[in-house]
Design a protein around this motif. Structure first.
Motif, PDB file in Angstrom:
ATOM      1  N   MET A 142     -16.458   0.700  -0.778  1.00  0.00           N
ATOM      2  CA  MET A 142     -15.047  -0.049  -1.950  1.00  0.00           C
ATOM      3  C   MET A 142     -14.621  -1.287  -1.881  1.00  0.00           C
ATOM      4  O   MET A 142     -14.125  -1.994  -0.545  1.00  0.00           O
ATOM      5  CB  MET A 142     -14.466   1.435  -1.537  1.00  0.00           C
ATOM      6  N   THR A 143     -14.058  -2.078  -2.958  1.00  0.00           N
ATOM      7  CA  THR A 143     -13.700  -3.062  -3.398  1.00  0.00           C
ATOM      8  C   THR A 143     -12.362  -3.172  -2.808  1.00  0.00           C
ATOM      9  O   THR A 143     -11.664  -2.273  -2.982  1.00  0.00           O
ATOM     10  CB  THR A 143     -14.404  -3.434  -4.145  1.00  0.00           C
ATOM     11  N   GLY A 157      -4.548   0.788  -3.866  1.00  0.00           N
ATOM     12  CA  GLY A 157      -5.992   0.317  -3.074  1.00  0.00           C
ATOM     13  C   GLY A 157      -6.563   0.305  -1.656  1.00  0.00           C
ATOM     14  O   GLY A 157      -7.779   0.715  -1.676  1.00  0.00           O
ATOM     15  N   TRP A 158      -5.141   0.013  -0.668  1.00  0.00           N
ATOM     16  CA  TRP A 158      -5.402   0.098   0.806  1.00  0.00           C
ATOM     17  C   TRP A 158      -4.991   1.412   1.577  1.00  0.00           C
ATOM     18  O   TRP A 158      -4.304   2.230   1.014  1.00  0.00           O
ATOM     19  CB  TRP A 158      -4.106  -0.691   1.481  1.00  0.00           C
ATOM     20  N   GLU A 159      -5.429   1.528   2.654  1.00  0.00           N
ATOM     21  CA  GLU A 159      -5.136   1.946   3.252  1.00  0.00           C
ATOM     22  C   GLU A 159      -3.857   1.948   4.202  1.00  0.00           C
ATOM     23  O   GLU A 159      -4.707   0.654   5.404  1.00  0.00           O
ATOM     24  CB  GLU A 159      -6.093   2.871   4.367  1.00  0.00           C
ATOM     25  N   ALA A 195      -4.959  -2.085   5.625  1.00  0.00           N
ATOM     26  CA  ALA A 195      -6.192  -2.143   5.562  1.00  0.00           C
ATOM     27  C   ALA A 195      -7.844  -2.183   4.450  1.00  0.00           C
ATOM     28  O   ALA A 195      -7.494  -1.771   3.320  1.00  0.00           O
ATOM     29  CB  ALA A 195      -6.243  -1.068   7.286  1.00  0.00           C
ATOM     30  N   ASP A 196      -8.488  -2.526   4.743  1.00  0.00           N
ATOM     31  CA  ASP A 196      -9.888  -1.527   4.053  1.00  0.00           C
ATOM     32  C   ASP A 196      -9.691  -0.291   3.753  1.00  0.00           C
ATOM     33  O   ASP A 196      -9.956   0.324   4.391  1.00  0.00           O
ATOM     34  CB  ASP A 196     -10.720  -2.457   3.635  1.00  0.00           C
ATOM     35  N   ALA A 197     -10.171  -0.124   2.342  1.00  0.00           N
ATOM     36  CA  ALA A 197     -10.058   2.091   2.135  1.00  0.00           C
ATOM     37  C   ALA A 197     -11.058   2.702   2.187  1.00  0.00           C
ATOM     38  O   ALA A 197     -12.331   2.073   1.420  1.00  0.00           O
ATOM     39  CB  ALA A 197      -9.124   1.856   0.669  1.00  0.00           C
ATOM     40  N   THR A 198     -11.249   3.006   3.476  1.00  0.00           N
ATOM     41  CA  THR A 198     -12.760   3.029   3.782  1.00  0.00           C
ATOM     42  C   THR A 198     -13.226   4.318   3.461  1.00  0.00           C
ATOM     43  O   THR A 198     -14.680   5.456   3.261  1.00  0.00           O
ATOM     44  CB  THR A 198     -13.372   2.806   5.682  1.00  0.00           C
TER      45      THR A 198
END
Length: 306
Positions: free
Chosen positions: A1-2, A80-82, A103-106
Motif C-alpha cells: 500500500m502506497t 491513508g495513514w495509521e 504510520a504507513d497503513a499496512t
C-alpha cells in the motif's frame, strides 16, 4: 500500500481538523509541532491560554487535547495513514501532552469516527425537542465512549434534576467569583476559527432548556492526566457519532469545576467510584451556528416553567 505524502495541504487538513475540536470556553489551549522525519505531530499545552481559576488541575485542558487527538486520528485514517498515538510521552517535557505518528497503513485501518462529522459538529444552545433518543442509539453512544476507555451514563429523572441543580449552583458561584469572571473575559477574546459556535459552558441559552433535558455523564474509573486525555477522545467520539446521527449536543461543564459539586454529579453517575469528566446534553433540535452563539448570553440554566 502506497503511503500518502505529508505535504502542506495534508498538514493543513490535519491542523484544521485539530482546531475544530471543542475546548473549555473556546480558548483552544494547545500548540502544535511536527517532526517531518518521523511524520509525528505533537500536541502541546499552551500555558498562556490555560484558565487556572476554572481549571486548577488542568483537567479541562487535557480533555480538550484529547478531543484534538481524536480528530487527528480520524483525519489521518481518512488520508491513508495509521495513527499511532502516545499520551504524555516525555516526562521531561510536561507540556507535551500527546503525539500522533502517521504510520504507513499496512492494513485497512477502520476510521474511529466520521470524517464529515469533524467539519459539521457544532454545539447547539437552542432548546431541544422532547423526543427521546432511541435506546439503541444510547447504546451506540455508550459503546463509543467505552471504546476509548470511558463510560457514558445517561441520567434518570432524579439524577437529571441533581445535575441541573448542581449546574445552577456552579453558575451562581462563577458569577460571584472574580477569578472565574476574569476567565470568561479572557475566553471571549481567544476564540479560534470554530470558537464562536463551539462548546462554551460559560455561555448558556437565554432561551430556556427543554424539560427535562437528556443528559449523559462522561466518567472514567480513575482521575489521572492520562484518564483525562482518554476521556477527551471518548467525548469527541461521542460527539461525532451524535452529529452523524442527527443529534445535537452541548456541554454542561460548570459543576465539574467545583469539587463538592462534582461529587453530586458523581452520585448521578452511579456511585462515587466514577470520576465525572463532563456532562453532555443531547437531543433533537436546531443545529448550532455562529448566529446561535451571537444571540446567546450568560445566564442561568432554566426550564420553561421557571
Amino acid at each position: 500500500m502506497t503511503s500518502p505524502t505529508l505535504d502542506a495541504p495534508a498538514v493543513e487538513r490535519l491542523i484544521s481538523a485539530a482546531v475544530a475540536a471543542p475546548s473549555l470556553r473556546d480558548i483552544q489551549p494547545w500548540r502544535f509541532g511536527l517532526e517531518p522525519d518521523t511524520r509525528t505531530l505533537e500536541v502541546r499545552a499552551a500555558a498562556d491560554r490555560v484558565l487556572p481559576p476554572a481549571d486548577r488541575l488542568g483537567r479541562a485542558l487535557h480533555l480538550s487535547v484529547g478531543c484534538v487527538v481524536f480528530n487527528l486520528r480520524v483525519v489521518a485514517v481518512h488520508l491513508g495513514w495509521e495513527p499511532v498515538t502516545r499520551l504524555l510521552p516525555r516526562p521531561d517535557r510536561p507540556d507535551l501532552l500527546a503525539t500522533v505518528r502517521l504510520a504507513d497503513a499496512t492494513r485497512t485501518t477502520p476510521a474511529p469516527g466520521s470524517y464529515d462529522a469533524v467539519w459539521h459538529r457544532h454545539s447547539s444552545r437552542f432548546p431541544f425537542s422532547e423526543v427521546a433518543l432511541p435506546l439503541d442509539l444510547r447504546g451506540e453512544l455508550t459503546d463509543a465512549a467505552r471504546t476509548e476507555g470511558a463510560d457514558l451514563v445517561f441520567t434518570g429523572h432524579r439524577e437529571t434534576e441533581r445535575v441541573v441543580n448542581a449546574t445552577r449552583e456552579a453558575e451562581r458561584r462563577n458569577r460571584k467569583h472574580p477569578a472565574h469572571a476574569g476567565s470568561r473575559r479572557l475566553s471571549r477574546g481567544a476564540a479560534g476559527p470554530q470558537g464562536a459556535s463551539d462548546l462554551r459552558p460559560d455561555v448558556l441559552p437565554i432561551r430556556p432548556l427543554e424539560r427535562p433535558p437528556q443528559l449523559a455523564v462522561l466518567t472514567t474509573a480513575r482521575d489521572l492526566p492520562t484518564d483525562w486525555l482518554r476521556a477527551g477522545q471518548a467525548l469527541e467520539r461521542v460527539l461525532l457519532l451524535a452529529t452523524e446521527c442527527g443529534v445535537q449536543a452541548s456541554l454542561l461543564h460548570q459543576a465539574v469545576e467545583w469539587t463538592d459539586l462534582r461529587d453530586r454529579v458523581s452520585d448521578s453517575a452511579d456511585g462515587r467510584r466514577a470520576r465525572p469528566q463532563t456532562v453532555i446534553r443531547l437531543g433533537y433540535g436546531p443545529e448550532g451556528s455562529l448566529h446561535d452563539a451571537a444571540t446567546t448570553g450568560s445566564g442561568p440554566v432554566t426550564h420553561p416553567a421557571e
